[in-house]
Design an enzyme around this catalytic site. Sequence first.
Site, PDB file in Angstrom:
ATOM      1  CB  SER A  10      -0.930   0.007   1.215  1.00  0.00           C
ATOM      2  OG  SER A  10      -0.183  -0.085   2.412  1.00  0.00           O
ATOM      3  CG  ASP A 181      -1.067   3.971   9.624  1.00  0.00           C
ATOM      4  OD1 ASP A 181       0.080   4.198   9.179  1.00  0.00           O
ATOM      5  OD2 ASP A 181      -1.897   3.271   9.016  1.00  0.00           O
ATOM      6  CG  HIS A 184      -0.393   3.309   5.375  1.00  0.00           C
ATOM      7  ND1 HIS A 184      -0.994   2.605   6.400  1.00  0.00           N
ATOM      8  CD2 HIS A 184      -0.352   2.487   4.302  1.00  0.00           C
ATOM      9  CE1 HIS A 184      -1.308   1.393   5.950  1.00  0.00           C
ATOM     10  NE2 HIS A 184      -0.935   1.300   4.686  1.00  0.00           N
TER      11      HIS A 184
END
Length: 206
Positions: A10, A181, A184
């Site tokens: 991601s 977080d 990310h």
Amino acid sequence: MKTLVFQGDSITDCGRTGIGDGNNMGMGYPAFIAAQLLGDQPEKEWNIINRGISGHRVVDLYARWKMDTLNLKPDILSILIGVNDTWHECRQNGVDVPRYDKFYRMLMDWTLEVLPDVKLVLMEPFVLPFGAVEDSWLPEMDARRAVVRKIAEGYKTVFVPLQSVFNDALKRAPQEYWLKDGVHPTAAGHRLIQKAWLEAAKEFIN
């Protein structure tokens, strides 16, 4: 023409998937790097492709490696993978460090067998200890970083020390400024990755 492929999870995906077909670059460091290279070096006719997919582990990369990497015939290949191999253990689906090492090396061997002249950029997985990141992750992430560094040394690739980059950035702003977080990156965090990548890979892009 030079083809540059970004592979990963991601952090690399960063909104690329689910936005429609075509070569969407997402909103993270691959897009930042692409913007700089395309803007500064139009004469090189860069073909820049982002194939990061959110949630992927090293074994997921292996499963789609032929289609999403080898078939693209990159001149330069950049890989960032590792945090989900730890994170997914909360769902009993992580990839332990020895298997991470094994599959990462399988990717390297397969790539060099098919594309012996490809230039490789290996990026160190990173976290900061807040948000989604649990204390129990930290020794394992240290071990994964050691794996990637050792692979980079053994295969004589470019290595991007991202954990050091983020650790050093904490002298300038708090961790929440760089990562949303613990995993990310924010836009500022992606900018850090962009700068570190361009510096480490400068021999391939200049």
